[in-house]
Scaffold this motif. Structure first.
Motif, PDB file in Angstrom:
ATOM      1  N   CYS A 181      -1.492  -6.968 -10.157  1.00 44.98           N
ATOM      2  CA  CYS A 181      -0.482  -5.929 -10.321  1.00 44.98           C
ATOM      3  C   CYS A 181      -1.203  -4.584 -10.352  1.00 44.98           C
ATOM      4  O   CYS A 181      -2.150  -4.397 -11.104  1.00 44.98           O
ATOM      5  CB  CYS A 181       0.276  -6.154 -11.620  1.00 44.98           C
TER       6      CYS A 181
ATOM      7  N   LYS B 143      -3.371  -6.737 -14.048  1.00 44.13           N
ATOM      8  CA  LYS B 143      -3.365  -8.131 -14.454  1.00 44.13           C
ATOM      9  C   LYS B 143      -3.479  -9.033 -13.217  1.00 44.13           C
ATOM     10  O   LYS B 143      -2.822  -8.791 -12.207  1.00 44.13           O
ATOM     11  CB  LYS B 143      -2.056  -8.411 -15.187  1.00 44.13           C
TER      12      LYS B 143
ATOM     13  N   LEU C  59      -2.738 -12.222 -10.948  1.00 42.60           N
ATOM     14  CA  LEU C  59      -1.561 -13.061 -10.787  1.00 42.60           C
ATOM     15  C   LEU C  59      -1.935 -14.306  -9.987  1.00 42.60           C
ATOM     16  O   LEU C  59      -2.846 -14.271  -9.161  1.00 42.60           O
ATOM     17  CB  LEU C  59      -0.455 -12.298 -10.049  1.00 42.60           C
TER      18      LEU C  59
ATOM     19  N   GLN D 290       2.599 -16.522  -7.348  1.00 38.45           N
ATOM     20  CA  GLN D 290       3.434 -15.632  -8.151  1.00 38.45           C
ATOM     21  C   GLN D 290       3.875 -14.388  -7.366  1.00 38.45           C
ATOM     22  O   GLN D 290       3.048 -13.631  -6.868  1.00 38.45           O
ATOM     23  CB  GLN D 290       2.613 -15.191  -9.373  1.00 38.45           C
TER      24      GLN D 290
ATOM     25  N   HIS E 223       6.410 -10.411 -11.528  1.00 44.55           N
ATOM     26  CA  HIS E 223       5.596 -10.277 -12.722  1.00 44.55           C
ATOM     27  C   HIS E 223       6.255  -9.209 -13.564  1.00 44.55           C
ATOM     28  O   HIS E 223       6.659  -8.165 -13.055  1.00 44.55           O
ATOM     29  CB  HIS E 223       4.166  -9.948 -12.281  1.00 44.55           C
TER      30      HIS E 223
ATOM     31  N   CYS F  81       5.957  -6.490 -15.778  1.00 47.91           N
ATOM     32  CA  CYS F  81       4.817  -5.641 -16.093  1.00 47.91           C
ATOM     33  C   CYS F  81       5.062  -4.804 -17.343  1.00 47.91           C
ATOM     34  O   CYS F  81       6.095  -4.189 -17.495  1.00 47.91           O
ATOM     35  CB  CYS F  81       4.531  -4.725 -14.918  1.00 47.91           C
TER      36      CYS F  81
END
Ligand SMILES: [Zn+2]
Ligand SMILES: [Zn+2]
Ligand SMILES: [Zn+2]
Ligand SMILES: [Zn+2]
Ligand SMILES: [Zn+2]
Ligand SMILES: [Zn+2]
Ligand SMILES: [Zn+2]
Length: 238
Positions: free
Chosen positions: A138, A143, A145, A149, A152, A154
């Motif tokens: 992200c 972060k 992933l 995915q 997410h 956030c």
């Protein structure tokens, strides 16, 4: 038998750079401004600008007499006509690329990649293009992933909110987010091809050195007018 040399026995024009009468066959007329220069001069001029990492390149005559906003750019079609050495040609391509792209570093393999500016604005999830890495993350919170995915939740929401929180600023020239490490609030944009110096406090552009100019003077001038500038930092360039 002697031959008499007749100077300029060919149709000639006056080059705006060297000021000499040149063969009209070497003439390059810039669109919009209609300034005319000889091919040799413009090739030399463009080579210097590319070496300095400057892009876009403006008509040298316009630079001398017009404000930036109304200068003619040396467009792609004219660039093709020049005898640029191979090295400068590939450097030019890089410079063209970075003006449309922003550099992003993959948090996993640390590889720097170019992402289309518009695309970067639209998507929050980035994937490293290197097959051996393919790291997915992200862009807002960095972060990692899972490759499957696509969503997410956030904690940072979007890049604007993150920038506000961290106090990051966009370079007013190229819109790349810049983070201040330490020291003075006079920021030099590190994006290749962008030659902007700006104030980290108020975000104002202090000087664009694409066509020269004195950075020290511009910083001092800004110091004097900016209400937000922290005077306890003395800039090394002043
Ligand atoms: Zn010339
Ligand atoms: Zn011009
Ligand atoms: Zn990677
Ligand atoms: Zn996130
Ligand atoms: Zn910039
Ligand atoms: Zn300022
Ligand atoms: Zn400084």
């Amino acid at each position: 038998m002697t031959t008499i040399e007749i100077p300029h026995a060919y149709p000639a024009f006056e080059c705006g750079i060297c000021g000499e009468l040149q063969n009209i066959a070497t003439r390059i007329r810039l669109p919009d401004c209609s300034h005319t220069v000889c091919k040799e001069c413009l090739t030399g001029f463009a080579t210097t600008k590319i070496d300095e990492g400057r892009y876009p390149i403006f008509c040298p005559e316009c630079i001398a007499e017009r404000p930036r906003a109304i200068r003619t750019q040396v467009n792609e079609e004219i660039m093709q006509q020049l005898d640029l050495p191979e090295e400068q040609r590939s450097r030019l391509q890089e410079l063209q690329l970075v003006t449309h792209c922003i550099s992003v570093q993959c948090p996993s393999c640390k590889e720097i990649m170019n992402v289309d500016r518009a695309e970067f604005g639209e998507h929050n999830i980035l994937v490293c293009p290197l097959p051996r890495c393919a790291h997915k993350w992200c862009k807002c919170c960095l972060k990692a992933l899972a490759s499957s995915q696509d969503r997410h939740r956030c904690k940072n929401g979007n890049i604007e909110r993150l920038m506000k929180r961290k106090g990051w600023k966009y370079c007013p020239g190229c819109r790349t987010p810049v983070q201040k490490e330490m020291g003075c609030n006079h920021m030099t944009c590190g994006t290749p091809g962008c030659n902007v110096h700006f104030c980290y406090k108020c975000g104002a552009l202090m000087i664009d050195t694409t066509n020269g100019g004195d950075v020290g003077t511009a910083v001092t001038d800004h110091y004097n007018e900016c209400r937000l500038f922290d005077r306890k930092w003395k800039c090394s360039i002043q």
